[in-house]
Design a protein around this motif. Structure first.
Motif, PDB file in Angstrom:
ATOM      1  N   LYS A  14      48.411  40.728  52.161  1.00  0.00           N
ATOM      2  CA  LYS A  14      47.907  41.814  51.318  1.00  0.00           C
ATOM      3  C   LYS A  14      49.044  42.625  50.708  1.00  0.00           C
ATOM      4  O   LYS A  14      48.903  43.153  49.607  1.00  0.00           O
ATOM      5  N   ALA A  17      50.136  40.787  47.813  1.00  0.00           N
ATOM      6  CA  ALA A  17      49.156  40.913  46.731  1.00  0.00           C
ATOM      7  C   ALA A  17      49.132  42.330  46.154  1.00  0.00           C
ATOM      8  O   ALA A  17      48.324  42.610  45.291  1.00  0.00           O
ATOM      9  N   ILE A  32      48.030  44.937  47.428  1.00  0.00           N
ATOM     10  CA  ILE A  32      46.874  45.740  47.829  1.00  0.00           C
ATOM     11  C   ILE A  32      47.336  46.813  48.807  1.00  0.00           C
ATOM     12  O   ILE A  32      46.891  47.943  48.755  1.00  0.00           O
ATOM     13  N   LEU A  80      41.471  36.380  48.460  1.00  0.00           N
ATOM     14  CA  LEU A  80      41.230  37.036  49.740  1.00  0.00           C
ATOM     15  C   LEU A  80      39.754  37.048  50.045  1.00  0.00           C
ATOM     16  O   LEU A  80      39.334  36.855  51.155  1.00  0.00           O
ATOM     17  N   GLU A  81      38.969  37.307  49.015  1.00  0.00           N
ATOM     18  CA  GLU A  81      37.534  37.213  49.195  1.00  0.00           C
ATOM     19  C   GLU A  81      36.969  36.698  47.900  1.00  0.00           C
ATOM     20  O   GLU A  81      37.290  37.212  46.835  1.00  0.00           O
ATOM     21  N   ALA A  99      34.655  38.851  45.002  1.00  0.00           N
ATOM     22  CA  ALA A  99      34.790  40.302  45.136  1.00  0.00           C
ATOM     23  C   ALA A  99      34.645  40.875  43.733  1.00  0.00           C
ATOM     24  O   ALA A  99      35.290  40.423  42.807  1.00  0.00           O
ATOM     25  N   GLY A 100      33.795  41.853  43.565  1.00  0.00           N
ATOM     26  CA  GLY A 100      33.651  42.454  42.252  1.00  0.00           C
ATOM     27  C   GLY A 100      32.509  41.879  41.445  1.00  0.00           C
ATOM     28  O   GLY A 100      32.244  42.342  40.349  1.00  0.00           O
ATOM     29  N   LEU A 133      40.722  39.951  37.869  1.00  0.00           N
ATOM     30  CA  LEU A 133      41.818  39.147  38.396  1.00  0.00           C
ATOM     31  C   LEU A 133      42.978  39.031  37.418  1.00  0.00           C
ATOM     32  O   LEU A 133      43.981  38.403  37.717  1.00  0.00           O
TER      33      LEU A 133
END
Lengths: 399, 274
Positions: free
Chosen positions: A70, A73, A75, A93-94, A97-98, A116
């Motif tokens: 993370k 990334a 984050i 990561l997921e 997401a979004g 992204l």
């Protein structure tokens, strides 16, 4: 070779709140914000990912590998040190997401793509690829809340992988969808590697790490314990994991009336020493230690072997072997002697149980409570769970 | 090149997130977007009943327009107020509501607040359009003043985005902010000349033996000249006082600057606090 990701002296501290009620009142009462303990999730980690290679981050839960990913990334912001990434980065990561559940697949592709980092023009160009890869053409105008979970994840993966990143970060997400989609993912992944993308993977699946990665980095308690070629680091890690045993976790469930108890199960290797790592093809003894505080009439001992994915591989019992003692009392052990262990390399769990003769009355059952590791030996096989111990023959193989 | 690419990315992202908010707002409701118009109309109707019919409030005449219509006068103040209240409420929740996104993907987090405010600006524009049509029907020729309305909306947006950034980030650390803002907005509503004209606010008041210059204090509230300016332009058809505009613009710029600064200080730890 130049490095695509360079991590220099990175430390990351988390605050663990004792009473986290996130309210102003609580913090006013205490004078300042809630009390917390500091936890160093990463401590002075320095590491380089060479351009065009795949690095596996391994380590047990809480070792800091996801935190490091993370931080790469962006984050999480490191408290000390610096991370530089060369080129566009995409993090899986997921998946999805979004996504907005009420919006259609089409709308979500544009939304997710722009989150992204894809531009509108780029997205339009890749739109067909994304849809084809996810296999959701007929449902493009359906809200994604009506998608099956498989479709949802596939669409998420498809958008993320089409970001065309120079550096791809992956957290345990390659195992999504059904088998045919997984195959597509693996192919896509191999394509990306062949194109010279740099990839960083966090995974508990050591076989996958061995297969996919060139290098590996082992994290222990937030520090970098070892880094180097993947085989060497994974072997080192396996040796380490089993020195301090899994008992501590007491993985499995336990039930029974308790007249007799399974105290522990030991694995003895070829030399007769207690071991946690054994080799395919070598002799092994599984020793079940019991303690019967009250006499057990006609007890049955059994040992279950499970692959770490949960496949029930084998369940030898003393009853099936025709060994039924009239009565057992006090402390002792029984051995299951295996002349030639035919499990393929991997991690296995052992269950041990003590029941009465009918099997209806359990004295003590410990489900998947003990763990051991099998490393490659002879016969050397990589897939499946057991080896049949066969040999290849034929003239064609002799030249 | 990277700065340009980043700008384009942020713009695309803001547009897409705004569209998401807009599309999500009235999904699965039968009347859909009509709600955006029905809400202020219903509020105007209620306030007109209470203040015009029960309290027998005087309708301030438009100068120089000569218009005298209480509901329209009300709407000229109510629409910009709704924009502010909805945006601040939404901005406060915007980061917590998108917590999952913040924890999984990196992108400039300010965009979430921006997109939320933008998603309230779109209905405002539609509402102002409808209000302009009504004003025209009642004989107020507002068309030449509409560009000025856009300038006012822009100034107000700087103010709203700046405060929204602080509230959104603060709400991640203290979830009380969400509740607090509800009360503050209510007080703020009555501290702004929306349901009553500014002329009703007394110059001075004797309070606990002290002579307080209430009107001067009242006029420190930047929403006072803001709402007055909207009314000047839409209802009275005159140019707002330049001093008021400068005061409002200074607040807008100041709030935006402070908001961006505070946000950038709170941003690094957002993902772990969520």
């Amino acid at each position: 070779m130049t490095s695509a990701v360079s991590v220099e002296g990175v430390s990351k501290r988390f605050r663990l709140y004792h009473e986290r009620n996130q309210s102003l009142k609580a913090s006013l009462v205490r004078g300042r914000r809630a009390r917390y303990e500091e936890l160093w999730a990463l401590r002075d980690v320095t590491l380089e990912v060479r351009e065009g290679t795949t690095l596996g981050l391994i380590g047990r839960n809480g070792s800091g590998k996801s935190t490091l990913l993370k931080a790469m990334a962006r984050i999480l912001r490191p408290d000390e040190g610096k991370i530089t990434v060369a080129g566009r980065l995409s993090a899986l990561l997921e998946l999805g997401a979004g996504f907005h559940p009420e919006l259609s697949g089409r709308e979500n592709i544009f939304l997710n793509g722009s989150i992204l980092g894809l531009g509108r023009r780029e997205l339009k160009r890749k739109f067909d690829d994304i849809v084809a890869f996810a296999g959701v053409e007929p449902f493009l105008d359906t809200p994604v809340k009506d998608y099956s979970s498989g479709m949802y994840v596939r669409l998420g993966f498809s958008v993320a992988i089409n970001v065309d990143p120079a550096v791809l970060l992956v957290d345990e997400v390659l195992a999504v969808g059904d088998e045919s989609f997984q195959r597509k993912c693996k192919e896509k992944f191999a394509d990306l590697q062949a194109e010279g993308r740099t990839v960083v993977i966090v995974s508990h699946d050591l076989d996958a790490v061995r297969d996919l990665c060139h290098d590996a980095a082992l994290l222990e308690g937030g520090r970098l314990a070892r880094t180097g070629a993947v085989g060497e680091v994974v072997d080192h890690y396996l040796g380490r994991v089993h020195l301090d045993r899994v008992d501590e976790g007491g993985l499995g469930a336990r039930w029974g009336t308790g007249e007799g108890r399974v105290e522990r199960v030991e694995v003895l290797d070829a030399t007769g020493d207690v071991a946690t790592v054994v080799r395919t093809g070598e002799p092994v003894v599984f020793r079940l230690h019991f303690h019967a505080s009250e006499p057990m009439a006609r007890p049955v001992f059994s040992l279950g072997v499970y692959s770490v994915e949960g496949i029930h591989v084998s369940e030898p019992t003393t009853r099936d072997a025709g060994l039924v003692p009239d009565k057992v009392e006090g402390r002792g052990h029984v051995d299951l002697r295996v002349d030639r262990l035919l499990l393929v390399p991997g991690t296995y769990d052992l269950s041990a149980s003590l029941t009465d003769h009918t099997g209806a009355h359990p004295y003590d059952v410990r489900h998947r409570a003990f763990r051991f590791e099998v490393v490659p030996g002879t016969p050397f096989e990589r897939q499946g769970v057991v080896s049949l111990g066969g040999r290849w023959e034929g003239e064609a193989l002799e030249s | 090149m990277t700065a340009l690419a980043t700008y384009a990315h942020v713009r695309d992202l803001a547009v897409n997130l705004t569209l998401r908010e807009l599309k999500g707002k009235y999904k699965r409701s039968v009347l859909g977007w009509s709600w955006s118009l029905l809400n202020p109309l219903a509020t105007a109707l209620i306030f007109t009943m209470v203040f015009k019919v029960f309290f027998q409030a005087q309708t301030p005449p438009g100068q120089p327009s000569g218009l005298s219509n209480f509901p329209l006068w009300l709407l000229c103040g109510l629409l910009p107020w709704n924009y502010l209240a909805n945006s601040l409420n939404g901005a406060t929740e915007s980061l917590v509501a998108n917590g999952n996104l913040i924890k999984k993907v990196y992108f400039p987090r300010q965009v979430l607040v921006l997109a939320n405010v933008a998603s309230w600006m779109v209905p405002l524009l539609i509402e102002v359009g409808v209000l302009a049509a009504l004003l025209l029907a009642f004989g107020n020729f507002v068309l030449p003043w509409l560009p000025m309305v856009l300038v006012l909306i822009l100034l107000q947006s700087g103010f709203v985005v700046g405060i929204g950034l602080v509230l959104g980030a603060a709400n991640v650390y203290f979830r009380d902010v969400k509740h607090l803002i509800g009360i503050l907005l209510q007080a703020f509503f009555y501290a702004t000349p929306i349901v009553y004209p500014l002329s009703l606010v007394p110059e001075r008041v004797e309070l606990l033996g002290l002579d307080v210059a209430v009107r001067s204090l009242y006029q420190l509230n930047p929403m006072v000249p803001m709402v007055e300016a909207y009314r000047d332009v839409l209802y009275d058809l005159r140019f707002p006082p330049v001093g008021d505009l400068a005061y409002v613009a200074a607040w807008g710029a100041g709030c935006l600057a402070v908001g961006l600064l505070v946000f950038s200080r709170l941003e690094p730890r957002l993902a772990e606090e969520l």
